[in-house]
Design an enzyme around this catalytic site. Structure first.
Site, PDB file in Angstrom:
ATOM      1  N   ASP A   1       0.853  -1.192   0.000  1.00 32.87           N
ATOM      2  CA  ASP A   1       0.000   0.000   0.000  1.00 32.87           C
ATOM      3  C   ASP A   1       0.886   1.238   0.000  1.00 32.87           C
ATOM      4  OD1 ASP A   1      -1.718  -2.139   0.671  1.00 32.87           O
ATOM      5  OD2 ASP A   1      -3.036  -0.828   1.821  1.00 32.87           O
TER       6      ASP A   1
ATOM      7  N   LYS B   1      -7.473   3.311  -2.941  1.00 35.12           N
ATOM      8  CA  LYS B   1      -7.814   3.218  -1.517  1.00 35.12           C
ATOM      9  C   LYS B   1      -8.093   4.616  -0.982  1.00 35.12           C
ATOM     10  CE  LYS B   1      -5.372   1.974   2.794  1.00 35.12           C
ATOM     11  NZ  LYS B   1      -4.130   1.388   3.337  1.00 35.12           N
TER      12      LYS B   1
ATOM     13  N   LYS C   1     -10.432  -0.215  -2.207  1.00 37.29           N
ATOM     14  CA  LYS C   1     -10.250  -0.513  -0.785  1.00 37.29           C
ATOM     15  C   LYS C   1     -10.681   0.694   0.028  1.00 37.29           C
ATOM     16  CE  LYS C   1      -6.827  -1.375   2.837  1.00 37.29           C
ATOM     17  NZ  LYS C   1      -5.436  -1.733   3.195  1.00 37.29           N
TER      18      LYS C   1
END
Length: 239
Positions: free
Chosen positions: A105, A169, A202
């Protein structure tokens, strides 16, 4: 967007099916090694998709996920996203060396997004995505949506998609100077609309209730970052 369990509503899913949506967040910098190990073991026991950790602790956590359904998801250039592209690539490559790492990430340079420097953000993320994919890893890109306008969220999502990254995300959970809303259904709907069927979404930040968690699953979300205190709550299993 294809859902993991299109035949089921979230409330009908088993605990294990629900846990497969969770990146179990163990990111607080003040955690001791003992706390990190304990929380990693807990995430593995609950069969979460990954344990999201700071990269320093990859080797520490490897033995506890090895041979299980749970993998590691270290963060890179976290939580600000303001390092040089060369540094970001090196961080991805370092994290990718572990066989137990599935996802990485990384934070988009959301200051540049706010500044309209979209081409620079795109070029950086293209190189980051390539570095992750060359190592056989999945890349999730954090926009830090609470710092952005709706149009910047839309544009940022399109940039992440164009870069070739696997996920877009919402949040780091460490933003200061702005109100924290995190993965609201409204912002997730916007990101899903822009992501289309070819990129995953996400949600992270402020997912603390079971109702919120189940609602996002029913919307078609692919993964959620959930803090260690909230994991048992969203799974409905108590402390």
């Amino acid at each position: 967007m294809e859902m993991k369990h299109p035949e089921k509503k979230a409330e009908q899913m088993t605990q294990e099916e629900l846990a497969s949506y969770i990146d179990y967040s163990v990111l607080k910098p003040e955690f001791t090694e003992e706390e990190i190990i304990e929380l990693t073991k807990d995430g593995v026991k609950k069969k979460c998709a990954t344990i999201c950790i700071n990269p320093k602790y990859i080797e520490l956590c490897e033995p506890f996920v090895r041979g299980t359904a749970t993998k590691l998801a270290p963060v890179a250039d976290f939580p600000f996203g303001t390092s040089s592209t060369e540094s970001r690539i090196r961080q991805i490559q370092d994290a990718a060396r572990s066989l137990e790492v599935m996802d990485i990430d990384i934070v988009a340079n959301y200051g540049q997004i706010r500044s309209g420097r979209y081409e620079e953000v795109l070029e950086d993320l293209k190189q980051c995505a390539q570095a992750a994919h060359d190592a056989g890893k999945t890349l999730k890109v954090i926009l830090e949506t609470d710092a952005l306008t709706e149009e910047q969220v839309r544009k940022g999502t399109r940039i992440v998609k164009e870069s070739g990254a696997d996920f877009v995300k919402t949040s780091t959970g460490f933003l200061t100077g702005h109100e924290s809303h995190g993965a609201t259904p409204e912002v997730i709907a916007i990101m899903m609309e822009e992501a289309g069927p070819d990129m995953k979404v996400k949600g992270s930040g402020c997912i603390r209730t079971r109702d919120h968690f189940l609602k996002l699953i029913d919307m078609g979300i692919d993964r959620m970052g959930v803090g260690y205190k909230s994991v048992p709550v969203v799974l409905g299993i108590g402390d």
